[in-house]
Design a protein around this motif. Structure first.
Motif, short mmCIF file in Angstrom:
data_model
loop_
_atom_site.label_atom_id
_atom_site.label_comp_id
_atom_site.label_asym_id
_atom_site.label_seq_id
_atom_site.Cartn_x
_atom_site.Cartn_y
_atom_site.Cartn_z
N ASP A 280 0.86 -1.18 0.00
CA ASP A 280 0.00 0.00 0.00
C ASP A 280 0.90 1.24 0.00
O ASP A 280 2.11 1.13 -0.15
N SER B 134 5.71 -1.99 -6.61
CA SER B 134 4.39 -1.68 -7.16
C SER B 134 3.50 -1.22 -6.01
O SER B 134 3.56 -1.77 -4.92
N TYR B 135 2.68 -0.19 -6.25
CA TYR B 135 1.79 0.34 -5.22
C TYR B 135 0.34 0.15 -5.62
O TYR B 135 0.00 0.17 -6.80
N SER B 136 -0.53 0.06 -4.61
CA SER B 136 -1.95 0.24 -4.86
C SER B 136 -2.15 1.71 -5.17
O SER B 136 -1.48 2.57 -4.59
N LEU B 137 -3.06 2.03 -6.07
CA LEU B 137 -3.34 3.43 -6.36
C LEU B 137 -3.94 4.10 -5.13
O LEU B 137 -4.64 3.46 -4.34
N LYS B 138 -3.68 5.38 -4.99
CA LYS B 138 -4.24 6.12 -3.88
C LYS B 138 -5.76 6.06 -3.96
O LYS B 138 -6.35 6.34 -5.00
N HIS C 293 -7.50 3.34 -3.88
CA HIS C 293 -7.89 2.06 -4.48
C HIS C 293 -7.20 0.92 -3.74
O HIS C 293 -6.32 0.26 -4.28
N ASP D 78 -6.73 -2.92 -5.31
CA ASP D 78 -6.02 -3.25 -6.55
C ASP D 78 -5.48 -4.66 -6.54
O ASP D 78 -5.49 -5.36 -7.53
#
Length: 199
Positions: free
Chosen positions: A121, A143-147, A149, A152
């Motif tokens: 996250d 890799s990140y979860s979108l802000k 979201h 994901d």
């Protein structure tokens, strides 16, 4: 009730009439108890207990629903209803040992050919320069979860939650090799044999 005591006193030479009188037990009650035979249903219930115990020892994170489902999927064993499984598990004093969830920062590592991808996250510990340098040093792509979201990577995070509750938290690993072997076994079990979505 003192029915088992009657046989002890008989073995000591006391007369049955005096024993029953002293214990305030009717003779009909004693003879019914002495000649009691379990019914067919009671015999079946007792015969199911070792089977339930064996399944539970193999899959301690299975509750009564999954053990009942397992009995219906396995041709070599008796079929048991959920209700009967629940009752017998209570009599045996066993239940699912699946660990309860607890909140920890969400970090997920997934293998996607090359490079390895680590998904997390947007927590400050994961967006820090120090964390990103460590990822680069180990050849990991971050890799990140979108802000806004957080779902994901929901399926992978759900899998990791189950993996931890059904395998990792139930064991005390001593070496990295044990961890790798256990997680490899669990992934294979999860994909091929694990009973899920029991209604």
């Amino acid at each position: 009730m003192g029915l088992p005591l009657v046989n002890q006193f008989l073995a000591q030479g006391y007369a049955l009439v005096r024993i029953l009188s002293a214990l305030k037990i009717k003779s009909s009650t004693y003879y019914n108890w002495r000649h009691w035979q379990p019914s067919r249903q009671e015999k079946r219930r007792e015969s199911l207990k070792p089977y339930i115990l064996d399944v539970w020892k193999t899959f301690k994170f299975y509750g009564y629903r999954r053990i009942a489902a397992y009995s219906h999927l396995n041709n070599d064993c008796p079929k048991i209803s959920e209700y009967m499984t629940l009752k017998l598990m209570r009599e045996l004093g066993i239940r699912s040992r699946m660990q309860k969830r607890y909140c920890k920062p969400k970090t997920v590592v997934t293998v996607d050919q090359k490079p390895l991808i680590i998904h997390s996250d947007m927590g400050s510990q994961y967006t820090s320069a120090e964390f990103n340098i460590k990822c680069q040093n180990y050849g990991l792509k971050h890799s990140y979860s979108l802000k806004g979201h957080p779902y994901d990577n929901g399926r992978m995070e759900a899998f990791h939650s189950i993996l931890k509750r059904e395998e990792v938290y139930l064991k005390a690993y001593q070496t990295l090799t044990q961890v790798q072997a256990a997680i490899g076994w669990y992934i294979n079990f999860y994909n091929r044999n694990r009973i899920s979505n029991v209604a």
